[in-house]
Design an enzyme around this catalytic site. Sequence first.
Site: not given
Length: 555
Positions: A279, A307, A309, A447, A449
């Site tokens: 992204c 995580h 990311e 998830s 978010n």
Amino acid sequence: MEPIRLLFDSSNHLLVTLRADGLYGLASMDASDHSWHELAKLETSAGTQPILCALLSSSQHAEGNWQTIHNLNSLPKATDLEQVLKSIDDQLYRIPYLGMGENEYIYRFRTTKERNRSIYIDGQSEALYQSALCLAIKEARRTKEKSSGEPAVLDFGAVSYVIPSHFGFCLGVQNAIERAYETVAMHPDKRVFMLSELIHNPFVNEDLLARGLRYLQTDKGLPLCADGQIASGVDAPEALWNQLTENDIVIIPAFGATNEDKARLIRRGLSIRENDATCMLVEKVWKAARRYAQEGYTVLIHGKSEHEETKATFSNSSSYGPALMLRNMEHARRLAEVIQADPSQKLALFEASFAGLYSKGFDPLKDLEKIAVVNQTTLLRNETLSIIDYLRDVIASKYGETEVANHLWSKGKGDTLCYATQVNQDALHKAVEQNIDAALVVGGKNSSNTFQLYRVCAERFGERAHYIQSEKNILSLEAVRHYIFPYNLTNVPSTVEEDRPLFRKPIDKPRILLTGGASCPDGIIQQVIHRINGFFPPDSIRPVEDILEAIGSNT
């Protein structure tokens, strides 16, 4: 000294020469033929020799002996080639991206005209991705992509739904999904892998698996075997990582990848630049971290260390300077204790709270004098800003108010926060102010978010807020199978799910707030609506066509 020149093709094969003595050596290069970039330096007894690298584009072709680094490691090599390979090994991850400008991104968001939803909305997955209701809401309420609007109210008669203007797939997820489905469809004769889960949604990942895509590792970085089981170790022969060939394709998901994982793919001779779906908002964080490091700041990453990311951001940041991961405000307070501690106590305090969370060679005695904060893009904006404000007060207390700017990056506080995550949160904050009887937040169990959206609802509605994965978790109007997200739990629960009432008490014509995380397909949102509607008498529920007409008339 004359530089050493290396030429790689778009699949990360190196041009070498096979000498008369049977050894592979460096190929001779014409300096004027290519655009050269310094990759590393070779230290010899005669001095320092720059190692320059150039790339062939995918459309270019050059004759010669092209070898993967993986193959070269097992072939007889001349001393000069062996020394060069050792010198560039920790810089391999840079090769596919050499020459990229500051304003260039690996994979820019596609425009509306460039979207290719047809590649993944077909007979196999239409119910997963397609929703006329969600499409109508987005067209009616999203006047601006980066700014939240007023929520939509879908009045079905016996039950109403309050849906925020922004919910579900963000642009980064849409990019990655299209890339994955396109790649599988374009290469039916090749094995296509994803580094790890495309997004944190089990239904999307299951649909991709059904189409032939496979994952190399879990979302925690554990290597997988062909049967989907976790391998016994990273070097295990049965691990898919160790079975990759140069004919395979590996897609990097929206979360990005660590430099170490990229280097492993490059050694195998796999093209990663054209299959990198990182992204651009994650990449924006990396660019900021690089900028901070170049100005002498240590990068603090607000994120979960496990995580994907955060691991990718940490790996990227560490290549430019000292980096440290902070999980939450409590972690920030422990860091403050280290910053304020006597030098003789700093090391012990630091190691007690941050073991395994800092970059190689990190020195708490000097690397905490100048700090800058970036974040895992899926976390709550306000939590990151609170950490920055808290650390600012700590810095002001230690160095004085006039010296804050010299010790804490504050030129763009929070400028690495993801607007897509933020606008979903902003839209939800508007929706929770409505008259609501229960809230449903839909998304994958891992998830981040989605959990942040659930936190917003839980703070407002308590146990009337529920975290679910799909319509299957709506057992009846009396029971919802709620997921217990493992966040700051003081006691390990005996189960990760619990059945609890959808409403605290019987309600006539209830109003349900419904939203989905950035990895939740529109189709699942609509399936939740149909599931709940199905518990009411059919003659008490207005047709979907009437709802769509009402939405259209209000735009």
